[in-house]
Design a protein around this motif. Structure first.
Motif, PDB file in Angstrom:
ATOM      1  N   ASN A  59      42.537  31.430  41.118  1.00 57.31           N
ATOM      2  CA  ASN A  59      43.910  31.561  40.652  1.00 57.31           C
ATOM      3  C   ASN A  59      44.130  32.980  40.150  1.00 57.31           C
ATOM      4  N   TYR A  60      45.256  33.591  40.545  1.00 61.36           N
ATOM      5  CA  TYR A  60      45.581  34.957  40.126  1.00 61.36           C
ATOM      6  C   TYR A  60      46.922  34.998  39.420  1.00 61.36           C
ATOM      7  N   LEU A  61      47.035  35.932  38.478  1.00 66.14           N
ATOM      8  CA  LEU A  61      48.327  36.295  37.922  1.00 66.14           C
ATOM      9  C   LEU A  61      49.179  36.845  39.061  1.00 66.14           C
ATOM     10  N   ASP A  62      50.453  36.458  39.110  1.00 63.65           N
ATOM     11  CA  ASP A  62      51.291  36.870  40.234  1.00 63.65           C
ATOM     12  C   ASP A  62      51.310  38.382  40.443  1.00 63.65           C
ATOM     13  N   SER A  63      51.348  39.131  39.371  1.00 65.17           N
ATOM     14  CA  SER A  63      51.507  40.580  39.491  1.00 65.17           C
ATOM     15  C   SER A  63      50.258  41.283  40.033  1.00 65.17           C
ATOM     16  N   VAL A  64      49.134  40.581  40.116  1.00 62.10           N
ATOM     17  CA  VAL A  64      47.908  41.228  40.626  1.00 62.10           C
ATOM     18  C   VAL A  64      47.512  40.705  42.002  1.00 62.10           C
ATOM     19  N   LYS A  65      48.223  39.703  42.488  1.00 64.10           N
ATOM     20  CA  LYS A  65      47.900  39.137  43.804  1.00 64.10           C
ATOM     21  C   LYS A  65      47.972  40.214  44.877  1.00 64.10           C
ATOM     22  N   GLY A  66      46.951  40.245  45.719  1.00 63.43           N
ATOM     23  CA  GLY A  66      46.888  41.232  46.787  1.00 63.43           C
ATOM     24  C   GLY A  66      46.276  42.558  46.360  1.00 63.43           C
ATOM     25  N   ARG A  67      46.077  42.739  45.056  1.00 65.71           N
ATOM     26  CA  ARG A  67      45.480  43.989  44.546  1.00 65.71           C
ATOM     27  C   ARG A  67      44.123  43.752  43.891  1.00 65.71           C
ATOM     28  N   PHE A  68      43.973  42.620  43.225  1.00 66.56           N
ATOM     29  CA  PHE A  68      42.737  42.300  42.506  1.00 66.56           C
ATOM     30  C   PHE A  68      41.981  41.202  43.239  1.00 66.56           C
ATOM     31  N   THR A  69      40.657  41.257  43.140  1.00 70.88           N
ATOM     32  CA  THR A  69      39.811  40.218  43.724  1.00 70.88           C
ATOM     33  C   THR A  69      38.741  39.816  42.723  1.00 70.88           C
ATOM     34  N   VAL A  70      38.695  38.530  42.405  1.00 75.46           N
ATOM     35  CA  VAL A  70      37.667  38.012  41.506  1.00 75.46           C
ATOM     36  C   VAL A  70      36.565  37.367  42.334  1.00 75.46           C
ATOM     37  N   SER A  71      35.331  37.521  41.869  1.00 73.47           N
ATOM     38  CA  SER A  71      34.201  36.910  42.571  1.00 73.47           C
ATOM     39  C   SER A  71      33.136  36.511  41.558  1.00 73.47           C
ATOM     40  N   ARG A  72      32.270  35.618  41.961  1.00 71.56           N
ATOM     41  CA  ARG A  72      31.192  35.172  41.086  1.00 71.56           C
ATOM     42  C   ARG A  72      29.894  35.089  41.862  1.00 71.56           C
ATOM     43  N   ASP A  73      28.790  35.274  41.143  1.00 72.23           N
ATOM     44  CA  ASP A  73      27.457  35.108  41.714  1.00 72.23           C
ATOM     45  C   ASP A  73      26.717  34.174  40.776  1.00 72.23           C
ATOM     46  N   ASN A  74      26.592  32.928  41.165  1.00 77.46           N
ATOM     47  CA  ASN A  74      25.999  31.934  40.274  1.00 77.46           C
ATOM     48  C   ASN A  74      24.519  32.199  40.014  1.00 77.46           C
ATOM     49  N   ALA A  75      23.821  32.727  40.997  1.00 77.84           N
ATOM     50  CA  ALA A  75      22.398  33.005  40.819  1.00 77.84           C
ATOM     51  C   ALA A  75      22.172  34.088  39.773  1.00 77.84           C
ATOM     52  N   LYS A  76      23.060  35.073  39.760  1.00 74.33           N
ATOM     53  CA  LYS A  76      22.928  36.182  38.804  1.00 74.33           C
ATOM     54  C   LYS A  76      23.744  35.953  37.537  1.00 74.33           C
ATOM     55  N   LYS A  77      24.509  34.855  37.506  1.00 69.47           N
ATOM     56  CA  LYS A  77      25.367  34.526  36.360  1.00 69.47           C
ATOM     57  C   LYS A  77      26.340  35.664  36.069  1.00 69.47           C
ATOM     58  N   THR A  78      26.989  36.147  37.107  1.00 64.56           N
ATOM     59  CA  THR A  78      27.940  37.240  36.938  1.00 64.56           C
ATOM     60  C   THR A  78      29.309  36.875  37.508  1.00 64.56           C
ATOM     61  N   VAL A  79      30.321  37.505  36.944  1.00 64.47           N
ATOM     62  CA  VAL A  79      31.672  37.424  37.482  1.00 64.47           C
ATOM     63  C   VAL A  79      32.226  38.850  37.509  1.00 64.47           C
ATOM     64  N   SER A  80      32.885  39.190  38.600  1.00 65.63           N
ATOM     65  CA  SER A  80      33.387  40.548  38.780  1.00 65.63           C
ATOM     66  C   SER A  80      34.872  40.529  39.095  1.00 65.63           C
ATOM     67  N   LEU A  81      35.500  41.662  38.830  1.00 63.77           N
ATOM     68  CA  LEU A  81      36.922  41.834  39.138  1.00 63.77           C
ATOM     69  C   LEU A  81      37.106  43.197  39.785  1.00 63.77           C
ATOM     70  N   GLN A  82      37.401  43.184  41.068  1.00 65.98           N
ATOM     71  CA  GLN A  82      37.704  44.420  41.781  1.00 65.98           C
ATOM     72  C   GLN A  82      39.203  44.655  41.682  1.00 65.98           C
ATOM     73  N   MET A  83      39.590  45.799  41.144  1.00 71.42           N
ATOM     74  CA  MET A  83      41.000  46.102  40.916  1.00 71.42           C
ATOM     75  C   MET A  83      41.384  47.316  41.753  1.00 71.42           C
ATOM     76  N   ASN A  84      42.285  47.100  42.693  1.00 68.81           N
ATOM     77  CA  ASN A  84      42.760  48.173  43.562  1.00 68.81           C
ATOM     78  C   ASN A  84      44.244  48.431  43.314  1.00 68.81           C
ATOM     79  N   ARG A  85      44.696  49.582  43.740  1.00 69.81           N
ATOM     80  CA  ARG A  85      46.115  49.969  43.595  1.00 69.81           C
ATOM     81  C   ARG A  85      46.586  49.718  42.163  1.00 69.81           C
ATOM     82  N   LEU A  86      45.817  50.217  41.230  1.00 72.58           N
ATOM     83  CA  LEU A  86      46.145  50.008  39.821  1.00 72.58           C
ATOM     84  C   LEU A  86      47.444  50.692  39.445  1.00 72.58           C
ATOM     85  N   GLN A  87      48.155  50.051  38.524  1.00 73.34           N
ATOM     86  CA  GLN A  87      49.451  50.535  38.063  1.00 73.34           C
ATOM     87  C   GLN A  87      49.422  50.700  36.553  1.00 73.34           C
TER      88      GLN A  87
END
Length: 115
Positions: A59-87
């Motif tokens: 689920n994304y906030l409407d204003s970040v859809k298409g610009r941000f990507t969230v991902s998780r790695d369960n083995a490494k217990k990590t969550v990341s947020l790639q943010m592009n076209r920042l405003q």
């Protein structure tokens, strides 16, 4: 309580990119939780930016859809947020979260978008 350690953030020009990462430092059933990112700008309430459920549903906030990507790695217990076209409106303190509003929070990392 789970300790969440964040990295990334900083100062970037409009149109630039940043990547936030968060690792859970204790042994938990990480894969069973919803994990994600919230942000809080000065004078505003904290808001959900993106989260990813244990099922993989995202689920994304409407204003970040298409610009941000969230991902998780369960083995490494990590969550990341790639943010592009920042405003400039993306400027805020970003918080990693596990388990929703009643769960655990990271210490926050500042993201500033400015020329």
């Amino acid at each position: 309580q789970v300790q969440l350690v964040e990295s990334g953030g900083g100062l970037v020009q409009p149109g630039g990119s940043l990547r936030l990462s968060c690792v859970a430092s204790r042994t938990i059933f990480f894969r069973g939780y919803t994990v994600g990112w919230y942000r809080q700008a000065p004078g505003k309430q904290r808001e959900l930016v993106a989260h990813i459920a244990s099922s993989g549903s995202i689920n994304y906030l409407d204003s970040v859809k298409g610009r941000f990507t969230v991902s998780r790695d369960n083995a490494k217990k990590t969550v990341s947020l790639q943010m592009n076209r920042l405003q400039p409106d993306d400027t805020a303190v970003y918080y990693c979260n596990i388990g929703g509003s009643t769960g655990s929070w990271g210490q926050g990392t500042q993201v500033t978008v400015s020329s």
